[in-house]
Write an enzyme that holds these catalytic residues in place. Structure first.
Site, PDB file in Angstrom:
ATOM      1  CG  ASP A  97     -52.268  28.247  54.477  1.00  0.00           C
ATOM      2  OD1 ASP A  97     -51.089  28.179  55.293  1.00  0.00           O
ATOM      3  OD2 ASP A  97     -53.189  29.011  54.494  1.00  0.00           O
ATOM      4  CG  ASP A 100     -46.259  35.496  57.728  1.00  0.00           C
ATOM      5  OD1 ASP A 100     -45.353  36.088  57.181  1.00  0.00           O
ATOM      6  OD2 ASP A 100     -47.126  36.128  58.397  1.00  0.00           O
ATOM      7  CB  THR A 101     -44.668  35.286  62.552  1.00  0.00           C
ATOM      8  OG1 THR A 101     -45.767  34.247  62.857  1.00  0.00           O
ATOM      9  CG2 THR A 101     -45.560  36.428  61.871  1.00  0.00           C
ATOM     10  CB  THR A 104     -49.094  28.770  62.580  1.00  0.00           C
ATOM     11  OG1 THR A 104     -49.917  29.815  62.559  1.00  0.00           O
ATOM     12  CG2 THR A 104     -50.294  27.447  62.441  1.00  0.00           C
ATOM     13  CG  ASP A 156     -58.357  33.539  54.465  1.00  0.00           C
ATOM     14  OD1 ASP A 156     -57.253  32.920  54.869  1.00  0.00           O
ATOM     15  OD2 ASP A 156     -59.106  33.882  55.354  1.00  0.00           O
ATOM     16  NE  ARG A 162     -60.685  30.026  53.448  1.00  0.00           N
ATOM     17  CZ  ARG A 162     -59.743  30.051  54.539  1.00  0.00           C
ATOM     18  NH1 ARG A 162     -58.644  29.981  54.320  1.00  0.00           N
ATOM     19  NH2 ARG A 162     -60.028  30.743  55.767  1.00  0.00           N
TER      20      ARG A 162
END
Ligand code: IMP
Ligand code: MG
Length: 172
Positions: A97, A100-101, A104, A156, A162
């Site tokens: 989705d 970000d950092t 993942t 979420d 969601r």
């Protein structure tokens, strides 16, 4: 208390962009067979909409991983021990989705390479403009956004919001 705020991308804007991404991905892999790995739960809506623009031979797996608690990254990724599927010799596209950092995507990429995937690329719906833990650029990104916490269309806050059909900013 945090509540849904300004809409960043409407349902129609999301679908238009996803259709364009689907065409680019289809062209990129041409006659090669592809396995899409969607990261649950956040990418569920995106993966389901994207995969309908890909060739019928495309295979699909879902990995349940998580790194977030509330509005902060925990700095570690849970769930990689429980994954399944055969990726050896397969071209794999990770679908998530939001970037970000990058924790993942980097951990999931490493895992797929250790399972002998032939190639590993990634496609994210949203990419936050911020410092990354690892220098990782997804091959495809739907939209670049500022460093804001967003919800809806699968994203979420502690399992809520969601089902919103659009992407909205979470306002305090
Ligand atoms: P990363 O590992 O830090 O790149 O974070 C990616 C994961 O964190 C995504 O798969 C999301 O599940 C979650 N995440 C990061 N930012 C947001 C946000 O703004 N809203 C909702 N979830 C987020
Ligand atoms: Mg996620």
């Amino acid at each position: 208390m945090s509540l849904p705020g300004e809409t960043l991308f409407s349902e129609a804007e999301l679908q238009e962009r996803i259709s364009a991404l689907g065409k680019q991905i289809t062209e990129h892999y041409r006659d090669e067979e592809l396995t899409v790995v969607g990261l649950m739960n956040g990418s569920l809506f995106f993966m389901v909409d994207l995969i309908r623009h890909l060739p019928y031979q495309t295979q699909m797996e879902c990995w349940r991983v998580s790194s977030y608690q509330g509005k902060e990254s925990t700095g570690s990724l849970q769930g990689l021990d429980a994954i399944h599927g055969d990726y050896s010799g397969r071209h794999v596209l990770i679908v998530d989705d939001i970037l970000d950092t990058s924790l993942t995507l980097s951990k999931v990429t490493e895992k797929l390479l250790s399972l002998n995937a032939l190639s590993v690329e990634s496609c994210v719906l949203l990419s936050k403009q911020r410092e990354r833990a690892v220098n990782l650029t997804p091959k495809w990104a739907g939209f670049e956004i500022e460093d804001l916490f967003v919800i809806g269309y699968g994203l979420d806050l502690d399992h809520k919001y969601r089902p919103l059909p659009m992407i909205r900013v979470l306002k305090d």
